[in-house]
Design a protein around this motif. Structure first.
Motif, short mmCIF file in Angstrom:
data_model
loop_
_atom_site.label_atom_id
_atom_site.label_comp_id
_atom_site.label_asym_id
_atom_site.label_seq_id
_atom_site.Cartn_x
_atom_site.Cartn_y
_atom_site.Cartn_z
N ALA A 229 -8.17 -42.96 0.40
CA ALA A 229 -7.12 -43.68 0.03
C ALA A 229 -5.97 -42.66 -0.30
O ALA A 229 -6.89 -41.90 -1.38
N GLY A 230 -4.79 -42.30 -0.05
CA GLY A 230 -3.56 -41.96 -0.79
C GLY A 230 -2.54 -41.68 0.20
O GLY A 230 -2.03 -42.77 0.58
N VAL A 231 -1.76 -41.14 -0.77
CA VAL A 231 -0.07 -41.39 -0.13
C VAL A 231 0.13 -39.74 0.12
O VAL A 231 -0.27 -38.74 -0.53
N TYR A 232 1.48 -39.25 1.11
CA TYR A 232 1.79 -38.05 1.02
C TYR A 232 3.14 -38.38 1.51
O TYR A 232 3.65 -38.96 1.06
N HIS A 233 3.47 -37.50 0.14
CA HIS A 233 5.72 -36.97 0.06
C HIS A 233 5.33 -35.38 -0.16
O HIS A 233 4.54 -34.56 -0.41
N ASP A 234 6.87 -35.53 0.27
CA ASP A 234 7.24 -33.96 -0.15
C ASP A 234 8.02 -34.26 -0.60
O ASP A 234 9.85 -34.64 0.03
N LYS A 235 8.49 -33.60 -2.14
CA LYS A 235 9.46 -33.91 -2.86
C LYS A 235 8.92 -33.12 -4.43
O LYS A 235 8.34 -32.83 -4.59
N ASP A 236 10.67 -32.82 -4.67
CA ASP A 236 10.70 -32.50 -5.92
C ASP A 236 9.78 -33.84 -7.02
O ASP A 236 9.96 -34.60 -6.95
N ILE A 237 9.75 -33.10 -7.95
CA ILE A 237 8.94 -33.98 -8.96
C ILE A 237 9.60 -34.46 -9.61
O ILE A 237 9.53 -35.72 -9.93
N LEU A 238 11.02 -34.63 -10.24
CA LEU A 238 11.53 -34.91 -11.24
C LEU A 238 12.20 -36.05 -10.20
O LEU A 238 12.99 -36.88 -10.75
N ASP A 239 12.22 -35.96 -8.87
CA ASP A 239 13.21 -36.80 -8.36
C ASP A 239 12.30 -37.75 -8.01
O ASP A 239 13.14 -39.06 -7.55
N ASP A 240 10.90 -38.05 -8.09
CA ASP A 240 10.05 -39.08 -8.00
C ASP A 240 9.82 -40.21 -8.66
O ASP A 240 10.74 -39.69 -9.91
N SER A 241 9.44 -41.30 -8.56
CA SER A 241 10.05 -42.52 -9.81
C SER A 241 8.81 -42.46 -11.08
O SER A 241 7.27 -41.79 -10.00
#
Length: 264
Positions: A94-106
């Motif tokens: 189980a997991g989630v993938y994303h490609d995003k700046d750290i501080l742009d995540d909630s």
């Protein structure tokens, strides 16, 4: 009849579902877990794929559970004991993938990804590992990632959490081997699951050059490594070994320069 179970998390689709299918073909009863109700459809798909003769006597138990909470591992462990399910194989997928700046995540997503990739799998290893150690037999496979070696922008949270899981898995492999418990880190590169929104033509090209693999190939190699007692397997190997080596050699200053000019 085999009364032992394989527990697969994140099994409603993709790699997790393929793990469940191939373990069922090996004769394991299944406890498959996901946070979406489609896990029930996945259970029926697994049974249908086995055929009437082979599915007779085989249990496939679907369970809807959110593994993104810090109480989840204990709740899942207690569920298995309450239902007398002896877990011989644990697949932490189980997991989630994303490609995003750290501080742009909630804040909520950051908490979720850290729980899914670190806290829950580590605690499942701890809880079920105790039982396996006492029995003198067991198999644990943690789905890590080649990004665990990529300390670069936009992969800080994803790659960082996978790095923890990779290090944790290696240590556990060493600690539990003498007790008859095999622990394996599978680190996939690109897998053809539709997760990356790659155009079909590029996917076909990537598979032709061995850069992208199918879920079936990934799972087959991962399970072979697990049951042979290997500590780690990277799939596909050559391209991603080369790429991660190159990335690790890039100076931080150069990465800042790339970022400054908006090249990545």
């Amino acid at each position: 009849m085999n009364t032992h179970f394989a527990l697969v998390t994140g099994a409603s689709s993709g790699i997790g579902l393929e793990f469940a299918k191939q373990l069922a073909k090996r004769g394991y009863n299944l406890l498959i877990v996901s946070n979406v109700p489609e896990i029930n459809e996945a259970a029926e798909e697994i049974k249908k794929g086995l055929g009437d003769e082979r599915v007779n006597g085989l249990e496939v138990i679907p369970l809807v559970m959110d593994l993104g909470q810090q109480s989840s591992a204990r709740e899942l462990y207690e569920y298995t004991h309450a239902h007398e399910i002896e877990v011989e194989v644990l697949i932490n997928n189980a997991g989630v993938y994303h490609d995003k700046d750290i501080l742009d995540d909630s804040e909520g997503f950051t908490s979720l990804i850290m729980n899914l990739h670190m806290y829950t799998p580590a605690m499942l290893c701890y809880l079920f590992g105790q039982d396996m150690k006492a029995r003198g037999k067991g198999y644990i496979l943690n789905v890590c990632s080649v990004t665990s070696k990529m300390a670069a922008q936009r992969l800080g949270t994803y790659g960082g959490t996978k790095a923890f899981l990779a290090h944790f898995t290696r240590a556990l492999h060493i600690e539990l081997r003498k007790y008859g418990v095999h622990v394996t880190n599978v680190s996939p590169g690109a897998v053809d699951t539709g997760l990356y929104n790659i155009k079909p033509a590029y996917t076909k090209l990537g598979k032709a050059f061995g850069i992208i693999v199918s879920p079936q190939t990934l799972v087959r190699r991962a399970l072979r490594a697990l049951f042979r007692g290997r500590a780690k397997v990277t799939i596909p190997a050559v391209f991603w070994h080369c790429l991660t080596t190159v990335i690790q050699c890039i100076p931080t200053g150069l990465l800042r320069l790339i970022r400054r000019f908006g090249w990545f």
